[in-house]
Design a protein around this motif. Structure first.
Motif, PDB file in Angstrom:
ATOM      1  N   SER A 216     -23.817  21.617 -13.893  1.00  0.00           N
ATOM      2  CA  SER A 216     -24.550  21.036 -12.866  1.00  0.00           C
ATOM      3  C   SER A 216     -25.015  19.825 -13.096  1.00  0.00           C
ATOM      4  O   SER A 216     -25.158  19.379 -14.522  1.00  0.00           O
ATOM      5  CB  SER A 216     -25.722  22.106 -12.519  1.00  0.00           C
ATOM      6  OG  SER A 216     -26.376  22.322 -13.886  1.00  0.00           O
ATOM      7  N   SER A 242     -23.451  23.023  -9.383  1.00  0.00           N
ATOM      8  CA  SER A 242     -24.439  22.615  -8.452  1.00  0.00           C
ATOM      9  C   SER A 242     -24.668  20.979  -8.720  1.00  0.00           C
ATOM     10  O   SER A 242     -24.566  20.577  -9.926  1.00  0.00           O
ATOM     11  CB  SER A 242     -25.882  23.412  -8.381  1.00  0.00           C
ATOM     12  OG  SER A 242     -26.217  23.295  -9.774  1.00  0.00           O
ATOM     13  N   VAL A 246     -18.263  18.588  -5.822  1.00  0.00           N
ATOM     14  CA  VAL A 246     -17.347  19.619  -5.453  1.00  0.00           C
ATOM     15  C   VAL A 246     -17.006  19.460  -3.759  1.00  0.00           C
ATOM     16  O   VAL A 246     -17.591  18.891  -3.051  1.00  0.00           O
ATOM     17  CB  VAL A 246     -17.827  20.922  -5.648  1.00  0.00           C
ATOM     18  CG1 VAL A 246     -18.025  21.056  -7.183  1.00  0.00           C
ATOM     19  CG2 VAL A 246     -19.089  21.326  -5.047  1.00  0.00           C
ATOM     20  N   ILE A 251     -13.624  24.694  -4.403  1.00  0.00           N
ATOM     21  CA  ILE A 251     -14.005  26.224  -4.377  1.00  0.00           C
ATOM     22  C   ILE A 251     -12.710  27.148  -3.911  1.00  0.00           C
ATOM     23  O   ILE A 251     -12.331  28.333  -4.360  1.00  0.00           O
ATOM     24  CB  ILE A 251     -14.888  26.648  -2.952  1.00  0.00           C
ATOM     25  CG1 ILE A 251     -16.312  25.540  -3.104  1.00  0.00           C
ATOM     26  CG2 ILE A 251     -15.614  27.965  -3.012  1.00  0.00           C
ATOM     27  CD1 ILE A 251     -16.885  25.586  -4.687  1.00  0.00           C
ATOM     28  N   VAL A 266     -22.898  26.192  -6.128  1.00  0.00           N
ATOM     29  CA  VAL A 266     -22.529  25.087  -5.803  1.00  0.00           C
ATOM     30  C   VAL A 266     -23.673  24.344  -5.063  1.00  0.00           C
ATOM     31  O   VAL A 266     -23.260  23.289  -4.206  1.00  0.00           O
ATOM     32  CB  VAL A 266     -21.274  25.067  -5.386  1.00  0.00           C
ATOM     33  CG1 VAL A 266     -20.059  25.339  -5.846  1.00  0.00           C
ATOM     34  CG2 VAL A 266     -21.415  25.913  -3.823  1.00  0.00           C
ATOM     35  N   PRO A 269     -24.601  20.120  -3.167  1.00  0.00           N
ATOM     36  CA  PRO A 269     -23.503  18.733  -3.383  1.00  0.00           C
ATOM     37  C   PRO A 269     -23.733  17.563  -3.436  1.00  0.00           C
ATOM     38  O   PRO A 269     -24.492  17.015  -2.177  1.00  0.00           O
ATOM     39  CB  PRO A 269     -22.350  19.123  -2.477  1.00  0.00           C
ATOM     40  CG  PRO A 269     -23.240  20.159  -1.413  1.00  0.00           C
ATOM     41  CD  PRO A 269     -24.419  20.449  -2.216  1.00  0.00           C
TER      42      PRO A 269
END
Length: 490
Positions: A216, A242, A246, A251, A266, A269
């Protein structure tokens, strides 16, 4: 209700900690040669078990009773785990040398935030062949020189945390994970570092047993899984990406390559528009999600998620974070997730709990222990006031232990008194946060003090209706009842 007393072992450990300084002064007085004392391994703690030593060091650190002169007693050859983060101010290179020299059986070491050099950490890994887990996160002096001697290390690491090591470059991280000591890693935490997609791809190629990857707050991360052959299947169970770059494709790739994925985060973003309702389609292929973080994913709409809830795709969730989402249906979540233990809906707007104000629409959810609604707003599109919807929701979570209602406009004395006086909800509440709730006064404090027998922490900071007199009276009331409630105010 009577609290369960502390375990006898814990009470004994507190007594030992309280006597530590007295024993230290006595030993120093009897020892003429201070230099010789520094190499003494005995002392009054020599008969403690390895776990007792670890617990004692943590206790001394947390209570502020630890002194640098105690290290020769406490760094004992029997130690198997050692957590020095609570006493980081007293940890230096000399302490690390002592650990490397004595603790040959050490398996777990946490020196998070300690001011130790990269070379000492590298030497430590070389000197301790049994070590399996090391946490060097937030160490200010850790840099690429950590990799200078790492190739000589004979240990087989299983867990490593390098998060918040700002001086480590992407190249340094790549070299670190190319060392033989890292081939057996199952858990990696590299949050808030310079790690890149290419480096993670290299890690995925070398660490076939990797189960947990936390990256993250890494701005260079977009899709590190793109180069993994589509025919390969990864062992990853926990993935935290996170506050990265992404996208929907990320995903989709993750869900395809990681069939055993159990925990996915996540949240936040960097570009919210890169995660849309297409994510929901990808998630439907994952059958065993227990933790899901989609906070601040503004382009993922709750109606899309509602389909997953209704279809039973998320019925194994234990943790769910939908902070900053709109039109979240609490009733649907509670009905669809029977084993849910933590629900975070901070900053959510138009939260819906019930449309008719009837509590019978929500059966009590006995597993939910953590509920956070900081700055959340209940829907104004139904005929039930927000205060009534909040009361209905709290009635449906009778076993909640930690409740965060900070800055909620719907929180007032009527709601607080009703929720604590019902006799059916919040009986086991340990943490209650009402910070910034302008409708909370001494009336709420009276109800909280009378009814919440298990309360350990109360946050009423920035509650403008509470005065110093109110708080003094509450603290005195808790003192007379023999209850150690920590109160935050102002």
């Amino acid at each position: 209700m009577v609290r369960t007393p502390k375990r006898l072992a814990s009470l004994c450990l507190h007594v030992v900690a309280g006597k530590a300084d007295e024993w230290l002064r006595s030993s120093l007085k009897q020892t003429q040669d201070a230099g010789r004392f520094l190499y003494s391994i005995g002392g009054p703690f020599d008969t403690l078990s390895a776990d007792n030593f670890s617990d004692l060091i943590e206790l001394l650190g947390k209570t502020g009773q630890l002194k640098g002169q105690m290290w020769p007693w406490l760094i004992h050859h029997s130690l198997v785990r050692l957590d020095l983060r609570v006493c980081r101010a007293l940890v230096n290179n000399a302490v690390i040398d002592l650990v490397a020299m004595r603790c040959k059986a050490l398996k777990q070491l946490n020196i998070s935030g300690c001011s130790v050099s990269s070379s000492k950490v590298s030497d430590l890994l070389t000197a301790l062949p049994s070590i399996k887990e090391i946490d060097i996160s937030s160490c200010p002096n850790i840099n690429d020189s950590l990799t200078l001697h790492i190739m000589k290390a004979s240990c087989q690491l299983e867990r490593i945390s390098i998060n918040n090591c700002s001086k480590l470059t992407d190249n340094g991280i790549r070299v670190l994970f190319e060392s033989p000591a890292c081939n057996t890693l199952t858990h990696i935490n590299a949050s808030n570092t310079a790690i890149s997609d290419a480096t993670i791809a290299s890690i995925l190629d070398r660490c076939s047993s990797l189960r947990s990857l936390i990256v993250s707050f890494c701005s260079e991360i977009a899709n590190p899984f793109e180069s993994v052959p589509s025919s390969r299947r990864l062992a990853i169970i926990e993935l935290d990406m996170s506050v990265t770059c992404v996208s929907n494709f990320t995903i989709h790739t993750v869900c395809h390559l990681c069939p055993r994925l159990n925990q996915l985060n996540v949240s936040g973003p960097i570009d919210p528009n890169m995660l849309t309702d297409e994510v929901v389609t990808s998630l439907q292929s994952v059958s065993c999600l227990s933790q899901l973080g989609l906070a601040h994913c503004s382009s993922i709409h709750f109606p899309s998620l509602a389909t997953m809830f209704r279809n039973g795709n998320l019925n194994m969730l234990v943790f769910l974070d939908l902070s900053a989402h709109i039109n979240v249906d609490c009733a649907l979540i509670i009905r669809s997730c029977p084993v849910l233990q933590a629900l975070v809906l901070d900053e959510c707007r138009n939260v819906i709990c019930c449309s008719d104000g009837s509590r019978s629409a929500l059966m009590p959810h006995k597993c939910l222990h953590h509920l956070s609604l900081k700055s959340a707003f209940f829907s104004t599109n139904v005929d039930v006031r927000g205060t009534r919807q909040l009361s209905t929701l709290l009635y449906a979570v009778p076993n909640v232990r930690r409740l965060y209602l900070d800055c909620m406009v719907d929180v007032c004395d009527d709601v607080v008194v009703e929720m604590v006086a019902s006799g059916k909800s919040l009986l086991y509440l340990e943490v209650l946060s009402l910070s910034g709730c302008g409708g909370v006064s001494n009336v709420s404090l009276d109800g909280i003090g009378d009814e919440l027998c298990f309360l350990e922490f109360l946050d009423v900071s920035h509650c403008v209706e509470l005065s110093r007199l109110d708080m003094n009276e509450f603290r005195e009331k808790m003192k007379k009842q023999g209850r150690a409630v920590e109160v935050k105010w102002r």
